[in-house]
Design a protein around this motif. Sequence first.
Motif, PDB file in Angstrom:
ATOM      1  N   ILE A 420      47.878  37.918  29.533  1.00 11.53           N
ATOM      2  CA  ILE A 420      48.616  38.735  28.561  1.00 11.53           C
ATOM      3  C   ILE A 420      48.180  38.340  27.139  1.00 11.53           C
ATOM      4  CG2 ILE A 420      50.896  39.374  27.666  1.00 11.53           C
ATOM      5  CD1 ILE A 420      50.437  40.329  30.539  1.00 11.53           C
ATOM      6  N   SER A 421      48.096  37.034  26.893  1.00 13.57           N
ATOM      7  CA  SER A 421      47.640  36.580  25.564  1.00 13.57           C
ATOM      8  C   SER A 421      46.248  37.120  25.267  1.00 13.57           C
ATOM      9  CB  SER A 421      47.592  35.053  25.500  1.00 13.57           C
ATOM     10  OG  SER A 421      48.865  34.532  25.716  1.00 13.57           O
ATOM     11  N   ALA A 441      55.699  41.549  26.220  1.00 13.73           N
ATOM     12  CA  ALA A 441      55.442  41.820  24.812  1.00 13.73           C
ATOM     13  C   ALA A 441      54.464  40.785  24.259  1.00 13.73           C
ATOM     14  CB  ALA A 441      56.749  41.756  24.031  1.00 13.73           C
ATOM     15  N   ASN A 443      53.140  38.170  21.430  1.00  9.71           N
ATOM     16  CA  ASN A 443      53.570  37.337  20.300  1.00  9.71           C
ATOM     17  C   ASN A 443      52.705  37.702  19.115  1.00  9.71           C
ATOM     18  OD1 ASN A 443      55.107  35.861  21.960  1.00  9.71           O
ATOM     19  ND2 ASN A 443      53.743  34.093  22.071  1.00  9.71           N
ATOM     20  N   SER A 445      51.156  35.265  17.801  1.00 15.72           N
ATOM     21  CA  SER A 445      50.297  34.074  17.698  1.00 15.72           C
ATOM     22  C   SER A 445      48.846  34.500  17.571  1.00 15.72           C
ATOM     23  CB  SER A 445      50.491  33.186  18.925  1.00 15.72           C
ATOM     24  OG  SER A 445      50.167  33.907  20.078  1.00 15.72           O
TER      25      SER A 445
HETATM   26  C1  NAG Z   1      53.960  33.505  23.117  1.00 11.71           C
HETATM   27  O1  NAG Z   1      54.005  32.273  22.442  1.00 11.71           O
HETATM   28  C2  NAG Z   1      54.325  31.153  23.233  1.00 11.71           C
HETATM   29  C3  NAG Z   1      54.325  29.931  22.379  1.00 11.71           C
HETATM   30  O2  NAG Z   1      54.734  30.194  21.104  1.00 11.71           O
HETATM   31  C4  NAG Z   1      53.339  31.015  24.376  1.00 11.71           C
HETATM   32  O3  NAG Z   1      53.731  29.960  25.212  1.00 11.71           O
HETATM   33  C5  NAG Z   1      53.259  32.293  25.151  1.00 11.71           C
HETATM   34  O4  NAG Z   1      52.274  32.170  26.139  1.00 11.71           O
HETATM   35  C6  NAG Z   1      52.933  33.444  24.235  1.00 11.71           C
HETATM   36  N1  NAG Z   1      52.904  34.675  24.965  1.00 11.71           N
HETATM   37  C7  NAG Z   1      51.979  35.601  24.783  1.00 11.71           C
HETATM   38  C8  NAG Z   1      52.078  36.818  25.595  1.00 11.71           C
HETATM   39  O5  NAG Z   1      51.087  35.470  23.968  1.00 11.71           O
END
Ligand code: NAG
Length: 551
Positions: A420-421, A441, A443, A445
């Motif tokens: 997903i990231s 959803a 983040n 990041s």
């Molecule tokens: C969202 O952020 C958290 C840490 O801040 C992380 O562990 C998680 O994998 C992230 N999720 C996505 C979908 O990027």
Amino acid sequence: MTLSIGPDETPQDTLTFLSVLDIILLLAQRAGVFVVQAAGNKGPSPSTLVSFSPWIMTVAASSTDRTYSATLVLGNGLQLQGVGLSGFERIIGFSNAELAGFNISISPPWNMFIKLPLIFGHPTGPTLGNGFLKYRLVFAKDAAKVNNSTLADECQEPKALQEGLVRGSIVVCNFSSGFYRRTSTLDAILATTKSLGAMGFVFAANPTYGDFVAEPITFSIPGIMIPSVSSVEALMQYYAEKTVRNEKGVVLNYGAQASIVEGRRAKYGDEAPVVSSFSSRGPDIIDAHLSLADVLKPDILAPGHQVWSAWSPTSAIGSILTGYNFALLSGTSMACPHVAGIAALLKHSYPSWSPSMIASAMITTASKNDNKGKPIMAAQSPFANEYQPATPFDFGGGLINAAAALHPGLVVNSGFEDYISFLCSLPNVNQETVRTATGRACNNSKRFPSDLNIPSITISALVGNITVQRTFKNVENRTETYLCSVLPPEGVEIRVFPTSFTIDTQLTQDLKMELKATKLLDAFSFGEILLTGSLDHIVRIPLSVFPVSLT
Ligand SMILES: *[C@@H]1O[C@H](CO)[C@@H](O)[C@H](O)[C@H]1NC(C)=O
Ligand SMILES: *[C@@H]1O[C@H](CO)[C@@H](O)[C@H](O)[C@H]1NC(C)=O
Ligand SMILES: *[C@@H]1O[C@H](CO)[C@@H](O)[C@H](O)[C@H]1NC(C)=O
Ligand SMILES: *[C@@H]1O[C@H](CO)[C@@H](O)[C@H](O)[C@H]1NC(C)=O
Ligand SMILES: *[C@@H]1O[C@H](CO)[C@@H](O)[C@H](O)[C@H]1NC(C)=O
Ligand SMILES: *[C@@H]1O[C@H](CO)[C@@H](O)[C@H](O)[C@H]1NC(C)=O
């Protein structure tokens, strides 16, 4: 799960990774399913893959060291090499032991060989010379009922040929305009020559169209394909010398003879594997505009050219194979089951391994060298002799090595959240689309697609420098010390931190790699990072980098 499907064309309205198929496969991988997908048979052009996503094991196809060569022996002793899994004079008395070379037992079509009568009493009866039974050779165009009929020249229609000339003869069928336009078929040659009682057929290349590509195929009567024009020219010359014609060109006497010699015995020892020309190539793409992805595809190479496997005798595909229990087929579809089988072996040995750990073990231990110890080559055309050294875009990590994959030393792991990231980090991705497709959803990041923890590094546009990280897990039972070495791609400088580490069993170690562009190139260049363990494990991470800007 092994899949021989992919899209006919790149999805138009969404990213490759977000197509319905790829999302379903992502969910399958989340459920612990190891998904193997054929790379596609659209090679050898770049970016012809039909398998895109990092959660899928994408398989390229190679040749093996096995070849079948058939021979047409002419009355003058000349031997012409061809292709075709059939025999002639040794048909009678063929033993199971002789068939053992095929690794198959006698199935109905082979029995038909044994029942084929040798027509000793025939007016054009065979003669025995050089140990081979020779038969009258008749060019189909001379046996035509009507002059200049493509159907006759190409042996497509029994009614177009004079049965009296064909029966008991070896008839030579021409690769002419019908084959060029794909309206004529090998099936029809077989049906025509069989129904007219020919002793066999030769399917000959035509100087007008050049050499053709012939793959070995089981024929239910003796037959041979001669795909090389130069061999066919020798055949034509011999036939012209032996054939007596009147002033109008009508044949008065057929003097040419030939025999089709055993073509079913395998020979081993070819340089192999070679990445097959049809095997789809990287680089991987993000969308229909062919934007490049920071993901290495294909992942691995496995045998997929001329693979014997079970076949349904009632299969509707290719009537030439009807009735057979085995068939020799080529394609990345034939390569996939090798990888699925080895995945089952790994899963059996290590039930707790995730699909991505299994993939990692396969990719980092794959072989870059062939059976002669030379770098694996990739075919650049279906015709022989056009090879280039294979790159990761041809074969991923290299040829799969089951024994080595069982002891990879270190593996990298990725799970659903990581994917997903990855999706969220894609350039210009619509985050709402990711949420709709996956239920997760994004983040905010800041990540890059190249951050995904996979056992390769692909940077499709290196601007200045970038640091990527991989996390390795020691899956062996013992503590091991690894030394990191780098074979940098051209135009790229690479620094690895740390340069060595000692890692306990089941623990993880992060490795940071800083890639810096030092020279601009107009294409990808390739390299690798090698982690060499004190207990002899070697972990190889393929690098594919396109340096586009120094700053
Ligand atoms: C969202 O952020 C958290 C840490 O801040 C992380 O562990 C998680 O994998 C992230 N999720 C996505 C979908 O990027
Ligand atoms: C083919 O054409 C020639 C004249 O060019 C003729 O003599 C011959 O009989 C024809 N053959 C057939 C089978 O029609
Ligand atoms: C060859 O066939 C075409 C039609 O198929 C015919 O028009 C032509 O006259 C034929 N030529 C000869 C030499 O028989
Ligand atoms: C095949 O057709 C070509 C013309 O297209 C001709 O020159 C050649 O002799 C033919 N060969 C055979 C085996 O009939
Ligand atoms: C990498 O790039 C950054 C700027 O993006 C720069 O500050 C840094 O010095 C560079 N590192 C190296 C080793 O060139
Ligand atoms: C790992 O160690 C365990 C316990 O010491 C042992 O049972 C197992 O066979 C070992 N596995 C391998 C692959 O060496």
